[in-house]
Write a protein that holds these residues in place. Structure first.
Motif, mmCIF file in Angstrom:
data_model
loop_
_atom_site.group_PDB
_atom_site.id
_atom_site.type_symbol
_atom_site.label_atom_id
_atom_site.label_comp_id
_atom_site.label_asym_id
_atom_site.label_seq_id
_atom_site.Cartn_x
_atom_site.Cartn_y
_atom_site.Cartn_z
ATOM 1 N N GLN A 1 0.864 -1.182 0.000
ATOM 2 C CA GLN A 1 0.000 0.000 0.000
ATOM 3 C C GLN A 1 0.894 1.224 0.000
ATOM 4 O OE1 GLN A 1 -3.161 0.152 -0.606
ATOM 5 N NE2 GLN A 1 -2.653 2.302 -0.771
ATOM 6 N N LEU A 2 0.993 1.841 -1.147
ATOM 7 C CA LEU A 2 1.960 2.922 -1.270
ATOM 8 C C LEU A 2 1.330 4.288 -1.137
ATOM 9 C CD1 LEU A 2 4.118 1.438 -4.079
ATOM 10 C CD2 LEU A 2 4.708 1.705 -1.683
ATOM 11 N N ASN A 3 0.049 4.331 -1.151
ATOM 12 C CA ASN A 3 -0.583 5.629 -1.037
ATOM 13 C C ASN A 3 -1.752 5.453 -0.096
ATOM 14 O OD1 ASN A 3 -2.134 7.961 -1.401
ATOM 15 N ND2 ASN A 3 -1.223 8.239 -3.415
ATOM 16 N N PHE B 1 -4.253 7.099 0.547
ATOM 17 C CA PHE B 1 -5.577 7.617 0.185
ATOM 18 C C PHE B 1 -6.575 6.479 -0.005
ATOM 19 C CE2 PHE B 1 -8.488 10.656 -1.067
ATOM 20 C CZ PHE B 1 -9.061 10.384 -2.288
ATOM 21 N N ILE B 2 -6.111 5.401 -0.564
ATOM 22 C CA ILE B 2 -7.062 4.369 -0.944
ATOM 23 C C ILE B 2 -6.694 3.026 -0.326
ATOM 24 C CG2 ILE B 2 -7.787 2.974 -2.913
ATOM 25 C CD1 ILE B 2 -7.854 5.585 -4.484
ATOM 26 N N ARG C 1 -6.991 -0.953 -0.207
ATOM 27 C CA ARG C 1 -7.170 -1.892 -1.315
ATOM 28 C C ARG C 1 -8.598 -2.419 -1.349
ATOM 29 N NH1 ARG C 1 -4.607 -1.123 -5.391
ATOM 30 N NH2 ARG C 1 -5.706 -2.956 -6.088
ATOM 31 N N ASP D 1 -6.154 -1.556 -14.463
ATOM 32 C CA ASP D 1 -5.271 -1.247 -15.599
ATOM 33 C C ASP D 1 -3.799 -1.310 -15.187
ATOM 34 O OD1 ASP D 1 -7.460 -0.389 -17.266
ATOM 35 O OD2 ASP D 1 -7.434 1.554 -16.242
ATOM 36 N N THR E 1 -0.059 -0.413 -15.593
ATOM 37 C CA THR E 1 0.590 0.743 -16.235
ATOM 38 C C THR E 1 2.086 0.523 -16.437
ATOM 39 O OG1 THR E 1 0.865 1.728 -14.048
ATOM 40 C CG2 THR E 1 -1.049 2.416 -15.331
ATOM 41 N N GLU F 1 2.532 -2.594 -11.715
ATOM 42 C CA GLU F 1 1.953 -1.355 -11.196
ATOM 43 C C GLU F 1 0.632 -1.046 -11.885
ATOM 44 O OE1 GLU F 1 4.273 2.063 -10.727
ATOM 45 O OE2 GLU F 1 5.823 0.974 -9.618
ATOM 46 N N SER F 2 -0.264 -0.434 -11.110
ATOM 47 C CA SER F 2 -1.436 0.212 -11.686
ATOM 48 C C SER F 2 -1.267 1.695 -11.390
ATOM 49 C CB SER F 2 -2.715 -0.328 -11.059
ATOM 50 O OG SER F 2 -2.751 0.038 -9.694
ATOM 51 N N VAL F 3 -2.246 2.515 -11.780
ATOM 52 C CA VAL F 3 -2.100 3.954 -11.536
ATOM 53 C C VAL F 3 -1.836 4.197 -10.058
ATOM 54 C CG1 VAL F 3 -3.201 6.210 -11.672
ATOM 55 C CG2 VAL F 3 -3.612 4.540 -13.469
ATOM 56 N N LYS F 4 -2.555 3.472 -9.206
ATOM 57 C CA LYS F 4 -2.500 3.769 -7.780
ATOM 58 C C LYS F 4 -1.608 2.870 -6.945
ATOM 59 C CE LYS F 4 -4.471 6.107 -5.438
ATOM 60 N NZ LYS F 4 -3.887 7.336 -4.878
ATOM 61 N N SER F 5 -1.200 1.719 -7.463
ATOM 62 C CA SER F 5 -0.501 0.792 -6.570
ATOM 63 C C SER F 5 0.645 0.082 -7.268
ATOM 64 C CB SER F 5 -1.483 -0.247 -6.021
ATOM 65 O OG SER F 5 -1.860 -1.119 -7.063
ATOM 66 N N ALA F 6 1.532 -0.494 -6.482
ATOM 67 C CA ALA F 6 2.615 -1.310 -7.007
ATOM 68 C C ALA F 6 2.631 -2.607 -6.223
ATOM 69 C CB ALA F 6 3.935 -0.589 -6.852
ATOM 70 N N TYR G 1 -13.152 4.313 3.555
ATOM 71 C CA TYR G 1 -12.335 5.526 3.483
ATOM 72 C C TYR G 1 -12.805 6.501 4.554
ATOM 73 C CZ TYR G 1 -10.141 9.797 1.953
ATOM 74 O OH TYR G 1 -9.407 10.944 1.945
ATOM 75 N N HIS H 1 -9.961 2.622 -13.891
ATOM 76 C CA HIS H 1 -9.402 3.859 -13.339
ATOM 77 C C HIS H 1 -9.025 4.835 -14.459
ATOM 78 C CE1 HIS H 1 -6.300 5.743 -10.329
ATOM 79 N NE2 HIS H 1 -6.860 6.643 -11.106
ATOM 80 N N LEU I 1 -3.187 16.714 -1.556
ATOM 81 C CA LEU I 1 -3.967 15.757 -0.785
ATOM 82 C C LEU I 1 -3.497 15.834 0.654
ATOM 83 C CD1 LEU I 1 -5.892 13.353 -0.407
ATOM 84 C CD2 LEU I 1 -4.004 11.846 -1.064
ATOM 85 N N ARG J 1 6.386 7.074 -5.558
ATOM 86 C CA ARG J 1 5.292 6.953 -4.598
ATOM 87 C C ARG J 1 5.646 7.732 -3.348
ATOM 88 N NH1 ARG J 1 1.185 4.636 -7.725
ATOM 89 N NH2 ARG J 1 2.053 2.900 -8.887
ATOM 90 N N LEU K 1 2.025 9.040 -9.319
ATOM 91 C CA LEU K 1 1.368 7.988 -10.077
ATOM 92 C C LEU K 1 1.579 8.234 -11.561
ATOM 93 C CD1 LEU K 1 -1.136 9.934 -10.838
ATOM 94 C CD2 LEU K 1 -2.282 8.863 -8.934
ATOM 95 N N LEU K 2 1.154 7.266 -12.352
ATOM 96 C CA LEU K 2 1.200 7.449 -13.791
ATOM 97 C C LEU K 2 0.079 8.405 -14.188
ATOM 98 C CD1 LEU K 2 2.362 5.975 -16.627
ATOM 99 C CD2 LEU K 2 -0.073 5.537 -16.706
#
Lengths: 167, 393
Positions: free
Chosen positions: A6-8, A10-11, A13, A76, A78, A99-104, B32, B46, B259, B323, B344-345
């Motif tokens: 969990q690298l961010n 905000f979200i 899993r 998705d 990435t 990786e996805s946009v939000k996670s690795a 959340y 996404h 954020l 990250r 992020l990408l």
């Protein structure tokens, strides 16, 4: 794969809450290189509880990839980080990441071995891992140090799928 | 790891008034800030969701955010003690971004404050900071008489994207062309909603858009807000889709917005966060009784720029995305010069983007290395935002 890092914060899993699998979802694509690599097809397909699959061939090599369940949970793709041909890994070591946009997520090799091929199509087309995770989206091919798989804990397809239902 | 992230306490999570609409559109939920919130909806990944908002209209349920009202004789004094905002410089029915500050000038939360009238102020704060914000506000209020602070919950619906005005105007008799970025109006809307609602031209995506506060305290009101939400989608499904938290984060990051918890914390002042513009000139040279929290430190940082070694800035990289926590090194010297706070990408740009705190001697355009998964990856220091804001001004 999928000790999900969990690298961010905000979200959290979402995994497990929304991916519902039917059984028989975790077959190797018989039209793919992974299946056709040797004429007779893989002699066995095994799974890890961290959502990797390993397709073992008669020549003591195995293809490693992530399961359909994992690819759907990821979303998705990435970027896929691949090792190099010739790299040697002990059982349980990380060979790269998805990786996805939000996670690795790290990808783990459940058996010791040497990388004999990498699927470098993933470098330019990471979404192949979403389109055909259990076929053309394979990640690496390894020459196994110990083809007997002694002491290696792997799951059968049935065991893997029932572990998803328990999750 | 997959198994350990299961949340067995789903039944204790709070559902927003729009919950049943999320279910209707196939939401995938995540916990959340104590709420059960949609992260994605069926049919849009996404990246799809992100691109949808940049080209069409996305609906975001942000009802989890906390809404406040301040009234009374000393409402301005309290707000101007907690934040560096200049409320006398704000016209009625307009709003501004601001920050709640602690005694040392660190950011407790970011917020939007709207001056409704000279005697009434509306504020929105982050869901994840709810408890500490309330404790902070209450402790500040203890020093003032004659201020009424109340919090309330409603449907808070963000309608975001280049076609947001075109869509909302179908439902609103109010002429939205009169509503510029930052402005607010309380008005009736079409027959689907019987009470008056509040429309603010604002958002967190960098696109034009609105945030609607729709009363939802009764069963009937909740039903109405769901019917309105569903009508927005069902009447024009090729233009309007619900969008979850996943794309909300990537959209705000491309737009250079902070954020809280990642890019802003209680250890960071607005000057360090490149938010000096939140402290208007009118609040920089005032008598003791007019000072906001952390005034001395913040003014000192503004006046002596060398006293602030790092600032918030952008970064772009190739390879795996930077990250939160990734270390940044000067390519030439190898010296550690900063840290990534979010990354992020970018679905629009096709390369990685991040926000970071980097030593001021490393300028925009400089080459840096960002450590991701134990390896250094090439990056470039970049200005924010990555995507130009498309506000209606």
């Amino acid at each position: 794969m999928f000790r999900f890092t969990q690298l961010n914060r905000f979200i959290a899993r979402p995994v497990g809450q929304f991916v519902r699998m039917n059984s028989t979802n975790h077959k190797i694509n018989t039209e793919s290189f992974v299946f056709k690599y040797l004429q007779e097809g893989p002699k066995a397909v095994k799974f890890t509880s961290e959502h990797e699959w390993l397709a073992l061939h008669e020549d003591d090599t195995g293809f490693l990839g992530i399961t359909k369940y994992a690819s759907e949970a990821l979303g998705d793709a990435t970027f896929i980080e691949l090792p190099e041909v010739g790299d040697k890994f002990e059982a349980g070591e990380s060979i790269g990441s998805v990786e996805s946009v939000k996670s690795a997520s790290e990808i783990y090799l459940p058996v010791g071995g040497e990388v004999v091929a990498i699927n470098d199509v993933l470098e330019s087309n990471p979404q192949l891992i979403n389109e055909d995770p259990m076929g053309e989206g394979w990640i690496i091919q390894v020459k196994l140090n110990d083809p007997s798989l002694e002491g290696v804990e792997l799951l059968s397809e049935e065991e893997y799928e029932s572990s998803l239902h328990e999750a | 790891m997959l198994r350990t992230v299961r949340h067995n306490s789903t039944s204790f999570l709070i559902r927003t008034p729009l919950y049943k609409s999320h279910v209707k559109y196939g939401a995938k939920f995540v916990p959340y800030a104590g709420f059960e919130m949609p992260i994605l909806y069926k049919g849009l990944s996404h990246i799809d969701s992100h691109k949808w908002v940049r080209s069409k209209v996305g609906l975001f349920d942000v009802s989890h955010m906390l809404q406040h009202t301040f009234t009374g004789r000393y409402a301005v004094s309290v707000l101007q003690k907690m934040t560096p905002i200049d409320l006398s410089g704000l016209s009625p029915n307009t709003s501004s971004l601001s920050v709640l500050l602690n005694e040392t000038g660190g950011i407790i939360d970011d917020c939007i404050i709207t001056k409704v009238t000279e005697g009434e102020y509306y504020m929105v704060t982050n869901a994840g900071c709810r408890e500490k914000d309330l404790a902070f506000i209450n402790s500040t209020l203890a020093d003032y008489d004659d201020v009424n602070h109340s919090i309330f919950e409603s449907t808070l619906l963000a309608i975001q994207g280049p076609k947001a005005a075109e869509i909302l105007s179908k439902y609103s008799s109010y002429d939205l062309s009169k509503l510029k970025f930052g402005a607010m109006v309380r008005t009736g809307i079409n027959s689907l909603i019987s009470s008056q609602i509040q429309i603010s031209r604002t958002g967190y995506t960098g696109e034009d858009g609105f945030e609607l506060s729709i009363p939802s305290s009764s069963k009937d009101e909740i039903q109405e807000s769901n019917e309105f939400f569903q009508s927005l989608v069902d009447e024009q499904p090729d233009v309007v889709q619900p969008i979850g938290l996943a794309a909300r984060d990537s959209l705000r990051l491309e737009a250079g917005m902070c954020l809280y918890g990642n890019d802003l914390t209680e250890e960071i002042t607005p000057v360090e966060a490149s938010l000096t513009w939140l402290i208007p000139k009118t609040r920089r040279n005032v008598t003791d009784s007019q000072k906001f929290n952390g005034y001395d430190r913040i003014i000192q940082q503004i006046n002596d720029k060398k006293s602030v070694p790092r600032r918030r800035i952008g970064i772009t990289t190739t390879g795996p995305a930077p990250r939160s926590g990734s270390k940044i090194f000067d390519t030439q010297s190898g010296e550690e010069v900063g840290v990534v706070t979010s990354g992020l990408l970018s679905p629009i740009l096709g390369h990685n983007v991040g926000q970071a705190y980097i030593d001021k001697k490393v300028k925009i355009g400089a080459s840096v290395d960002v450590e991701v998964r134990g390896k250094k990856r090439p990056g470039i220091v970049a200005k924010l935002p990555f995507i130009q804001n498309n506000f209606y001004k």
